[in-house]
Scaffold this motif. Sequence first.
Motif, PDB file in Angstrom:
ATOM      1  N   LYS A 349      42.809  44.277  44.070  1.00 29.37           N
ATOM      2  CA  LYS A 349      43.834  43.720  43.178  1.00 29.37           C
ATOM      3  C   LYS A 349      44.628  42.649  43.923  1.00 29.37           C
ATOM      4  O   LYS A 349      45.229  42.904  44.971  1.00 29.37           O
ATOM      5  CB  LYS A 349      44.753  44.835  42.694  1.00 29.37           C
ATOM      6  CG  LYS A 349      45.791  44.379  41.698  1.00 29.37           C
ATOM      7  CD  LYS A 349      46.586  45.551  41.128  1.00 29.37           C
ATOM      8  CE  LYS A 349      45.743  46.352  40.153  1.00 29.37           C
ATOM      9  NZ  LYS A 349      46.554  47.362  39.426  1.00 29.37           N
ATOM     10  N   MET A 350      44.625  41.462  43.371  1.00 31.65           N
ATOM     11  CA  MET A 350      45.335  40.337  43.975  1.00 31.65           C
ATOM     12  C   MET A 350      46.725  40.171  43.371  1.00 31.65           C
ATOM     13  O   MET A 350      47.662  39.737  44.037  1.00 31.65           O
ATOM     14  CB  MET A 350      44.553  39.034  43.776  1.00 31.65           C
ATOM     15  CG  MET A 350      43.105  39.099  44.231  1.00 31.65           C
ATOM     16  SD  MET A 350      42.966  39.518  45.983  1.00 31.65           S
ATOM     17  CE  MET A 350      43.715  38.073  46.711  1.00 31.65           C
ATOM     18  N   ALA A 351      46.855  40.518  42.097  1.00 35.14           N
ATOM     19  CA  ALA A 351      48.117  40.425  41.371  1.00 35.14           C
ATOM     20  C   ALA A 351      48.102  41.515  40.306  1.00 35.14           C
ATOM     21  O   ALA A 351      47.066  42.138  40.062  1.00 35.14           O
ATOM     22  CB  ALA A 351      48.267  39.038  40.743  1.00 35.14           C
ATOM     23  N   ALA A 353      47.775  41.576  37.238  1.00 27.35           N
ATOM     24  CA  ALA A 353      46.743  41.436  36.201  1.00 27.35           C
ATOM     25  C   ALA A 353      45.539  40.661  36.711  1.00 27.35           C
ATOM     26  O   ALA A 353      44.785  40.092  35.919  1.00 27.35           O
ATOM     27  CB  ALA A 353      47.326  40.755  34.976  1.00 27.35           C
ATOM     28  N   GLN A 354      45.345  40.633  38.031  1.00 31.08           N
ATOM     29  CA  GLN A 354      44.253  39.844  38.589  1.00 31.08           C
ATOM     30  C   GLN A 354      43.547  40.623  39.688  1.00 31.08           C
ATOM     31  O   GLN A 354      44.189  41.174  40.590  1.00 31.08           O
ATOM     32  CB  GLN A 354      44.788  38.520  39.146  1.00 31.08           C
ATOM     33  CG  GLN A 354      43.698  37.602  39.668  1.00 31.08           C
ATOM     34  CD  GLN A 354      44.273  36.324  40.252  1.00 31.08           C
ATOM     35  OE1 GLN A 354      45.491  36.160  40.299  1.00 31.08           O
ATOM     36  NE2 GLN A 354      43.401  35.418  40.694  1.00 31.08           N
ATOM     37  N   CYS A 355      42.217  40.690  39.596  1.00 32.69           N
ATOM     38  CA  CYS A 355      41.402  41.353  40.602  1.00 32.69           C
ATOM     39  C   CYS A 355      40.393  40.360  41.156  1.00 32.69           C
ATOM     40  O   CYS A 355      40.002  39.398  40.489  1.00 32.69           O
ATOM     41  CB  CYS A 355      40.673  42.559  40.012  1.00 32.69           C
ATOM     42  SG  CYS A 355      41.758  43.913  39.522  1.00 32.69           S
ATOM     43  N   GLN A 356      39.963  40.617  42.372  1.00 39.05           N
ATOM     44  CA  GLN A 356      38.990  39.731  42.996  1.00 39.05           C
ATOM     45  C   GLN A 356      37.808  40.541  43.501  1.00 39.05           C
ATOM     46  O   GLN A 356      37.972  41.569  44.162  1.00 39.05           O
ATOM     47  CB  GLN A 356      39.617  38.948  44.152  1.00 39.05           C
ATOM     48  CG  GLN A 356      38.701  37.871  44.730  1.00 39.05           C
ATOM     49  CD  GLN A 356      39.398  37.049  45.789  1.00 39.05           C
ATOM     50  OE1 GLN A 356      40.063  37.591  46.656  1.00 39.05           O
ATOM     51  NE2 GLN A 356      39.237  35.725  45.713  1.00 39.05           N
ATOM     52  N   SER A 357      36.618  40.072  43.207  1.00 43.42           N
ATOM     53  CA  SER A 357      35.390  40.731  43.651  1.00 43.42           C
ATOM     54  C   SER A 357      35.075  40.333  45.083  1.00 43.42           C
ATOM     55  O   SER A 357      35.294  39.179  45.485  1.00 43.42           O
ATOM     56  CB  SER A 357      34.237  40.338  42.727  1.00 43.42           C
ATOM     57  OG  SER A 357      33.000  40.580  43.328  1.00 43.42           O
ATOM     58  N   THR A 360      32.620  37.419  45.052  1.00 42.58           N
ATOM     59  CA  THR A 360      33.223  36.102  44.794  1.00 42.58           C
ATOM     60  C   THR A 360      33.978  35.593  46.015  1.00 42.58           C
ATOM     61  O   THR A 360      33.904  34.407  46.376  1.00 42.58           O
ATOM     62  CB  THR A 360      34.192  36.192  43.595  1.00 42.58           C
ATOM     63  OG1 THR A 360      33.477  36.703  42.467  1.00 42.58           O
ATOM     64  CG2 THR A 360      34.774  34.832  43.257  1.00 42.58           C
ATOM     65  N   TRP A 361      34.712  36.487  46.668  1.00 45.58           N
ATOM     66  CA  TRP A 361      35.526  36.086  47.816  1.00 45.58           C
ATOM     67  C   TRP A 361      34.683  35.742  49.037  1.00 45.58           C
ATOM     68  O   TRP A 361      34.947  34.770  49.756  1.00 45.58           O
ATOM     69  CB  TRP A 361      36.498  37.214  48.163  1.00 45.58           C
ATOM     70  CG  TRP A 361      37.310  36.956  49.387  1.00 45.58           C
ATOM     71  CD1 TRP A 361      38.441  36.200  49.487  1.00 45.58           C
ATOM     72  CD2 TRP A 361      37.041  37.445  50.714  1.00 45.58           C
ATOM     73  NE1 TRP A 361      38.909  36.180  50.787  1.00 45.58           N
ATOM     74  CE2 TRP A 361      38.062  36.946  51.566  1.00 45.58           C
ATOM     75  CE3 TRP A 361      36.047  38.240  51.264  1.00 45.58           C
ATOM     76  CZ2 TRP A 361      38.102  37.215  52.919  1.00 45.58           C
ATOM     77  CZ3 TRP A 361      36.093  38.512  52.624  1.00 45.58           C
ATOM     78  CH2 TRP A 361      37.105  38.015  53.440  1.00 45.58           C
TER      79      TRP A 361
END
Length: 445
Positions: A349-351, A353-357, A360-361
């Motif tokens: 979880k980055m924020a 309401a925001q998640c990062q795979s 992708t990263w």
Amino acid sequence: MKLLLLIPIWVFSFPLFIAFTEARPEPLISSISGPVLSPESKPISPISATLKAVAPGLQENRVEEHQGLDKKMLIPLVVASTVLCAIILSLFCFWIYRKSNSRNFDPKSKQSSGLTLGKFNSLRMTGKKGSVSVIEYHLLESATNNFKESNILGEGGFGCVYKARFDDNFLAAVKRLDSGRQDAEREFENEVDLLSKIRHSNIVSLLGYCINGDTRFLVYELMQNGSVETQLHGPSHGSALTWHLRMKIALDAARGLEYLHENCNPPMIHRDIKSSNILLDSNFNAKLSDFGLAVIAGAQNKNNIKLSGTLGYVAPEYLLDGKLTDKSDVYAFGVVLLELLIGRKPVEKMAPAQCQSIVTWAMPQLTDRSKLPNIVDPVIRNTMDLKHLYQVAAIAVLCVQPEPSYRPLITDVLHSLTPLVPVRLGGALRVAEPAPSAGPNPSSH
């Protein structure tokens, strides 16, 4: 074994038969002369001739008396034989009845009974679910100390896993499935059905199961070092996993997947490969677990199978189009390989309401040799040969390609990983044993 029950009957009846035969009186004439002759034969002994002269008719009377006694003895023998035959016939019918009942036993009865858990071999089930031990519920209660909270090994969406100690200090893991969860019954039956047919060193062994009311229990071999997820993202943060151990774990998982994809008949798709479903025994041997979502390859399509899996591990073509193949497992394996390499969770979880795979990263940095060493898990950073690091990164990049056709077969992955794992850990890499030291040597690469 059943026929051994007849031995005591024969042992009992044989002395009785001997007693009857020995009770027959010997004719008096035999003590004086030879064997009784036919009526037409004449006595050959002078003593017999004398007796016949002195008491004519005595011999005939005794022979008639002997024949009467024979008839009296014949009746008990006939009665005893009839009783014996009836007993044997009854035992035979009982054996047939028990055998028929065991074949028709329904494992979905209100509470399964059977095994008195010695070494899970006392009772074996045969049928559509293969050969699986059925364990009585009270044994699970006793082994887990009534499912005490202190015995919990792990917890997930399926329920809890408990450490169980049976007789002779035999340890196992008991998974209690949440009966209120949707599809729980189907996943339970699927796991029992599939794992009862699978025997492989890199797939966890199902020791037995139990049905108690609406609750289902699965009993597995105990994996003392938990899951890869616990080791990487738990309190130890991967400190117990060296570079070589991580490569061994990846190699073991690839071997388990290759067995499912290439050696099972028909082939299987696990459909839920993730770090929490790769378990580690006391020697850090990795084994695939949790086959509740597994399917037979080729038997699935968009219409008859529900989209399932874990966020971060699900292949894009399966998530978007419902297309499921063995390459979907390869994608999930690639995500686990990235976890082992980088030490990060598959989705972070980055924020609010925001998640990062992790895919992708990491993808831009995995292909840049100058940046790659900087994203490696600090626990293993600077402890491996850089050439090996580049090779593992290249394997991971291929596994997580968006297009399934660009991904390698799991057999190709296995062949690529084997040279990176030391021989003593099951690979093909020959390395000199390092000299004892207080810590890792950064200059070793």
